[in-house]
Design a protein around this motif. Structure first.
Motif, PDB file in Angstrom:
ATOM      1  N   ALA A 329      65.648  60.240  -3.666  1.00 12.15           N
ATOM      2  CA  ALA A 329      65.250  61.058  -4.945  1.00 12.15           C
ATOM      3  C   ALA A 329      66.003  61.016  -6.036  1.00 12.15           C
ATOM      4  O   ALA A 329      65.709  61.021  -7.200  1.00 12.15           O
ATOM      5  CB  ALA A 329      64.948  62.710  -4.403  1.00 12.15           C
ATOM      6  N   THR A 330      67.326  60.627  -5.778  1.00  7.30           N
ATOM      7  CA  THR A 330      68.303  60.714  -6.630  1.00  7.30           C
ATOM      8  C   THR A 330      68.451  58.998  -7.356  1.00  7.30           C
ATOM      9  O   THR A 330      69.403  58.801  -8.210  1.00  7.30           O
ATOM     10  CB  THR A 330      69.735  61.294  -6.306  1.00  7.30           C
ATOM     11  OG1 THR A 330      70.070  60.524  -5.091  1.00  7.30           O
ATOM     12  CG2 THR A 330      69.550  62.737  -6.127  1.00  7.30           C
ATOM     13  N   LEU A 339      59.709  61.212  -5.712  1.00  2.00           N
ATOM     14  CA  LEU A 339      59.075  62.321  -6.022  1.00  2.00           C
ATOM     15  C   LEU A 339      57.695  62.706  -6.049  1.00  2.00           C
ATOM     16  O   LEU A 339      57.158  63.511  -6.091  1.00  2.00           O
ATOM     17  CB  LEU A 339      59.857  62.549  -7.510  1.00  2.00           C
ATOM     18  CG  LEU A 339      61.335  62.659  -7.472  1.00  2.00           C
ATOM     19  CD1 LEU A 339      62.043  62.749  -9.068  1.00  2.00           C
ATOM     20  CD2 LEU A 339      62.012  63.578  -6.639  1.00  2.00           C
ATOM     21  N   GLN A 340      56.879  61.585  -6.474  1.00  2.00           N
ATOM     22  CA  GLN A 340      55.513  61.676  -6.582  1.00  2.00           C
ATOM     23  C   GLN A 340      54.905  61.797  -5.270  1.00  2.00           C
ATOM     24  O   GLN A 340      54.184  62.785  -5.085  1.00  2.00           O
ATOM     25  CB  GLN A 340      54.839  60.249  -7.036  1.00  2.00           C
ATOM     26  CG  GLN A 340      53.339  60.289  -7.283  1.00  2.00           C
ATOM     27  CD  GLN A 340      52.952  59.000  -7.766  1.00  2.00           C
ATOM     28  OE1 GLN A 340      53.650  58.170  -7.938  1.00  2.00           O
ATOM     29  NE2 GLN A 340      51.512  58.926  -7.989  1.00  2.00           N
ATOM     30  N   LYS A 341      55.605  61.102  -4.021  1.00  2.00           N
ATOM     31  CA  LYS A 341      55.155  61.534  -3.041  1.00  2.00           C
ATOM     32  C   LYS A 341      55.514  62.873  -2.301  1.00  2.00           C
ATOM     33  O   LYS A 341      54.835  63.450  -1.571  1.00  2.00           O
ATOM     34  CB  LYS A 341      55.857  60.710  -1.640  1.00  2.00           C
ATOM     35  CG  LYS A 341      55.071  59.148  -1.626  1.00  2.00           C
ATOM     36  CD  LYS A 341      55.553  58.181  -0.629  1.00  2.00           C
ATOM     37  CE  LYS A 341      54.826  56.924  -0.638  1.00  2.00           C
ATOM     38  NZ  LYS A 341      55.166  56.300   0.699  1.00  2.00           N
ATOM     39  N   LYS A 380      59.552  67.396 -12.981  1.00  2.00           N
ATOM     40  CA  LYS A 380      58.044  67.198 -13.289  1.00  2.00           C
ATOM     41  C   LYS A 380      57.618  68.643 -13.390  1.00  2.00           C
ATOM     42  O   LYS A 380      57.704  69.090 -12.461  1.00  2.00           O
ATOM     43  CB  LYS A 380      57.452  66.125 -12.525  1.00  2.00           C
ATOM     44  CG  LYS A 380      57.946  64.796 -12.428  1.00  2.00           C
ATOM     45  CD  LYS A 380      56.922  63.725 -11.792  1.00  2.00           C
ATOM     46  CE  LYS A 380      57.278  62.498 -11.898  1.00  2.00           C
ATOM     47  NZ  LYS A 380      56.727  61.659 -11.063  1.00  2.00           N
ATOM     48  N   LYS A 381      56.901  68.998 -14.757  1.00  2.81           N
ATOM     49  CA  LYS A 381      56.555  70.182 -14.730  1.00  2.81           C
ATOM     50  C   LYS A 381      55.422  70.594 -13.596  1.00  2.81           C
ATOM     51  O   LYS A 381      55.484  71.698 -12.787  1.00  2.81           O
ATOM     52  CB  LYS A 381      56.106  70.345 -16.175  1.00  2.81           C
ATOM     53  CG  LYS A 381      55.739  71.871 -16.213  1.00  2.81           C
ATOM     54  CD  LYS A 381      55.201  72.288 -17.870  1.00  2.81           C
ATOM     55  CE  LYS A 381      54.662  73.441 -17.866  1.00  2.81           C
ATOM     56  NZ  LYS A 381      54.249  73.876 -19.324  1.00  2.81           N
ATOM     57  N   GLN A 382      54.825  69.673 -13.292  1.00  8.22           N
ATOM     58  CA  GLN A 382      53.516  69.994 -12.362  1.00  8.22           C
ATOM     59  C   GLN A 382      54.239  70.309 -11.009  1.00  8.22           C
ATOM     60  O   GLN A 382      53.833  71.157 -10.473  1.00  8.22           O
ATOM     61  CB  GLN A 382      52.581  68.881 -12.169  1.00  8.22           C
ATOM     62  CG  GLN A 382      51.452  69.147 -11.301  1.00  8.22           C
ATOM     63  CD  GLN A 382      50.637  70.150 -11.936  1.00  8.22           C
ATOM     64  OE1 GLN A 382      50.347  70.093 -13.274  1.00  8.22           O
ATOM     65  NE2 GLN A 382      50.087  71.231 -11.209  1.00  8.22           N
TER      66      GLN A 382
END
Length: 795
Positions: A329-330, A339-341, A380-382
């Protein structure tokens, strides 16, 4: 003026997002004009190795799954031949030729079956023991790796962790534990297989070469096919053993010589402790290929593997999963896909939020990893909406904020530090830092701001981190961690205080009611000259709080705040980077003077305040906000300090000169100031000022009408310019009757009637919070236009 700032957080990746009231430009946007939206920017440090690059190897772990597939093909082929050989030996040879077999062949076949059975048994269990060796992140003495490394680094901070920390073993018995470690048992089974396979090769080759299967007498029907049957069996046994040895050679070549595991670990950027994770992933993939379809392992990837481990009940598996997800993630290279997953897997987000509440010292690294992962997910806002939507999420995040800290010297830490080992480098990250960072990213959403404000005890915790004091800000040895904590808490408060609507009003009320809020910011203004970013954030918070009347009075009534703002606004000899701080200080003073008689009196009591403000009208950096402050002093002082405000008459030539210059904010504020100055100036003085300015009232009247013609509709950038122009026209007509006839002649009446037809709600407010109007004018623009028309109709 609120400047847009781009911040970089926690080792790159998705950067932090800071909400501002305006954009950075040569003519700054301010809260004195409506905004079409709040400026939201995400900084991304994705480099040339970004996952979006099709030429980049997106998943280095695929090398391991392919390796596991090839090994499984060899293993299953060998197993199939072994099964066929076993069936052949038991059914054909021992079943059909048991009595007629030569004694030597009988015992050779028996030995081959026994050693092959031992090999198959040890092979199946070797995989279990190899897998077991990756289940526990403990050293030979049973201590936790994280604590061991932490203690070692405390005494030897430069030392690199040894491979001992990378291996994981389970002691089976308390006696002679080195014998009964899973690692050693696995090696014993491994060598047993090699010995079995070699024995099988030797015996099979010996029989195939010598071909001494015994004599077959003529007419002996029972021994007719014995030779062929034995040849087939020995060939099968030889082929099976050779395939197994080939598999082992391939294994040793890739792992020992090519160092495949180390290569994948380096490409995955998992650091010195990554080998445990890599081995665990490989053995899991290999087990899937062996126990199921050979293609099952190809479906695995490190992120999904880590998420499965994170949901395990085993602390060691949770730690492995947390480490992998944290590093991915970093990582600039893998963060986007990772991050999408995570973002679409609500159960994992819930698990991460749950981990934030873990207080067991043994689970410190898991908790810290979960916080760091969430800080990236919330970029990510979502995803931030999903995080905040989890019941109790904000409360869990607030548990990261520990406020038992001291700031009495530069060597003091703001709070207890925790250690994370990352890619072989030692970086100190704190729960407090990550807690503030997550909250800051959640605060980008209006509803999340409300949740933060409604969380019991959270606002006082955040405000407590803004406490600095003289020793912290003036000490050159102050740690970066201390400054970063103060900065993040100020950024979060600024975002909360600038929230629009009913939520923003309630947040500003609650923030201003915390008794330490304004005094903490005052300390930053007073002692933070070496940290202009902190000063700017503190001033922006005061400006946002000043949107509420009660908060305005609290700020003005806190000793030294107005004085410090005034001092910053006029500070000389500072580098250009300090200009932003001076501008926001002027904006804050203008806000605090608006509709506050007490604050106007306090400002005018400051040392040479009016004189300095008048002189600042000629300074390009200060003139806009100086004009605003003077306008508000004239409008809201209520007659106090009349003699001081009479000094404004001397500024009229400068003000008139700026009115003639077409522009946006500068022309607007100067027209507004001129309308106020006219009220403090006698007729004789006006004539002198017009002569000094090199113009007359006719020219000013033409300029007024020209401005109205240019702005036929209320502009968003200068929403009050038409109002100020009408006020100036009224002052001019009241001061000199001749101006009435002049305005009739140049067509002011037509422009006034057009204003009546095009008035907008945007012209009804002094200031704006986003697109929401605040502080409505006491007199509507309709009323002002009617007053101007009546003056023009009177003869």
């Amino acid at each position: 003026m609120n400047q847009s700032r781009q911040q970089t957080d926690i080792r790159g990746g998705r950067g932090s997002v800071v909400l501002e009231l305006g954009n950075s430009s040569s003519t700054p946007t301010t809260i004195f004009e409506p905004q079409t939206g709040i400026d939201k920017r995400e900084s991304s440090n994705i480099n040339s190795l970004s996952l979006s690059d099709p030429n980049t190897d997106r998943a280095p772990e695929k090398k391991l799954t392919l390796f596991a597939l090839r090994l499984a093909v060899l293993e299953k082929a060998a197993t199939s031949l072994g099964t066929l050989g076993f069936i052949w030996a038991t059914v054909v040879l021992l079943g059909g030729f048991a009595i007629t077999l030569d004694e030597t062949d009988f015992w050779v076949i028996t030995v081959i079956l026994v050693v092959e059975g031992a090999r198959i048994f040890s092979r199946s269990h070797e995989l279990e023991w190899q897998h077991q060796a990756t289940w526990s992140i403990t050293n030979d003495d049973g201590t936790n790796n994280f604590r061991s490394i932490f203690k070692t680094i405390q005494t030897e901070p430069k030392r690199t962790p040894t491979r001992k920390w990378e291996t994981s073993d389970v002691p089976l018995l308390p006696y002679a534990p080195w014998v009964f470690l899973s690692r050693n048992v696995s090696k014993l089974l491994y060598f047993l297989q090699l010995a079995s396979a070699m024995a099988c090769v030797v015996l099979s080759l010996m029989k195939l070469i010598k071909h001494n299967y015994g004599e077959v007498a003529k007419g002996d029907v029972d021994k007719r096919n014995r030779k062929a049957a034995l040849t087939i069996f020995y060939a099968l046994a030889l082929a099976e053993a050779c395939l197994f040895l080939l598999e082992k050679m391939y294994w040793e070549y890739k792992v020992i010589i090519c160092k495949l595991l180390d290569e994948v670990n380096n490409e995955c950027q998992l650091g010195v402790l990554g080998m445990v994770s890599i081995k665990r992933f490989f053995y899991d993939a290999y087990s899937k290929c062996i126990n199921g379809s050979i293609f099952d392992g190809l479906k695995m990837d490190m992120v999904s593997f880590a998420m499965e481990l994170l949901e395990s009940n085993s602390p060691d598996e949770q730690l492995i999963g947390a480490r992998i997800l944290r590093e991915f993630a970093t990582s600039d290279r893998f963060s986007e896909d990772t991050l999408q997953k995570i973002g679409i897997n609500l159960s994992i987000i819930e698990r991460l939020v749950e981990m934030l509440n873990w207080k067991d010292p043994e689970e410190e690294e898991i908790r810290l990893s979960a916080a760091e992962i969430l800080s990236k997910v919330a970029c990510k806002k979502q995803n931030s909406l999903r995080v905040a939507g989890i019941s109790g999420a904000v409360e869990s995040i607030s548990s990261l904020l520990q406020t038992n800290r001291t700031l009495n010297s530069a060597s003091d830490e703001i709070f207890e530090r925790k250690l994370v080992v990352y890619n072989g480098n030692y970086s100190f990250w704190t729960f407090n830092h990550l807690g503030l960072l997550i909250l800051k990213k959640l605060a980008r959403d209006h509803d999340n701001c409300g949740k933060i404000g409604n969380t019991r005890g959270l606002l006082p915790k955040i405000i407590d981190f803004t406490h600095t004091g003289e020793r912290l800000l003036k000490n050159e040895m102050v740690t970066e961690s201390q400054i970063m904590t103060v900065k993040r808490s100020l950024q979060l408060l600024q975002m909360l205080a600038s929230t629009t609507g009913v939520t923003g009003k309630q947040l500003r009320k609650e923030i201003s009611e915390v008794v330490f809020t304004i005094s903490n910011i005052r300390d930053i203004l007073q002692y933070g000259e070496k940290h202009p970013t902190l000063q700017q954030l503190g001033i922006e918070i005061l400006t946002s709080l000043a949107l509420e009347e009660d908060a305005t009075e609290r700020i003005g009534g806190t000793g030294g705040v107005l004085k410090e703002l005034f001092s910053i606004f006029f500070k000389e000899g500072m580098p250009e980077t300090y200009n932003h701080v001076k501008i926001v200080a002027g904006q804050a003073l203008a806000m605090l003077a608006m509709e506050s008689r007490q604050n106007c009196r306090r400002i005018m009591k400051l040392d040479h305040a009016i004189g300095k403000l008048l002189a600042a009208l000629e300074a390009p950096l200060l003139r806009v906000n100086s004009a605003r402050i003077l306008t508000n002093l004239c409008a809201y002082s209520g007659g106090d300090g009349f003699s001081q405000l009479r000094q404004l008459t001397s500024s009229l030539p400068i003000v008139l000169g700026y009115i003639s210059i077409e522009g946006n904010k500068l022309q607007e504020v100067m027209v507004g100031l001129a309308a106020r100055v006219f009220e403090y100036t006698a007729k004789d003085e006006l004539r002198m000022m017009f002569e000094k300015a090199g113009m007359d009232e006719d020219e000013l009247g033409k300029t007024v009408v020209k401005i109205l013609k240019k702005h036929r509709y209320p502009p968003a950038k200068t929403p009050r310019i038409r109002r100020f122009v009408v006020e100036l026209a009224i002052s001019m007509m009241r001061t000199e009757k001749a101006n009435v006839e002049n305005f009739r002649r140049i067509g002011l009446e037509i422009e006034l009637e057009h204003i009546m037809e095009t008035t907008s709600e945007v012209e009804s407010f002094n200031i704006f919070s986003g697109m929401v109007g605040m502080n409505r004018h006491n007199t509507s623009i309709h009323s002002l236009v009617e007053i101007a028309l009546k003056l023009m109709q009177n003869k």
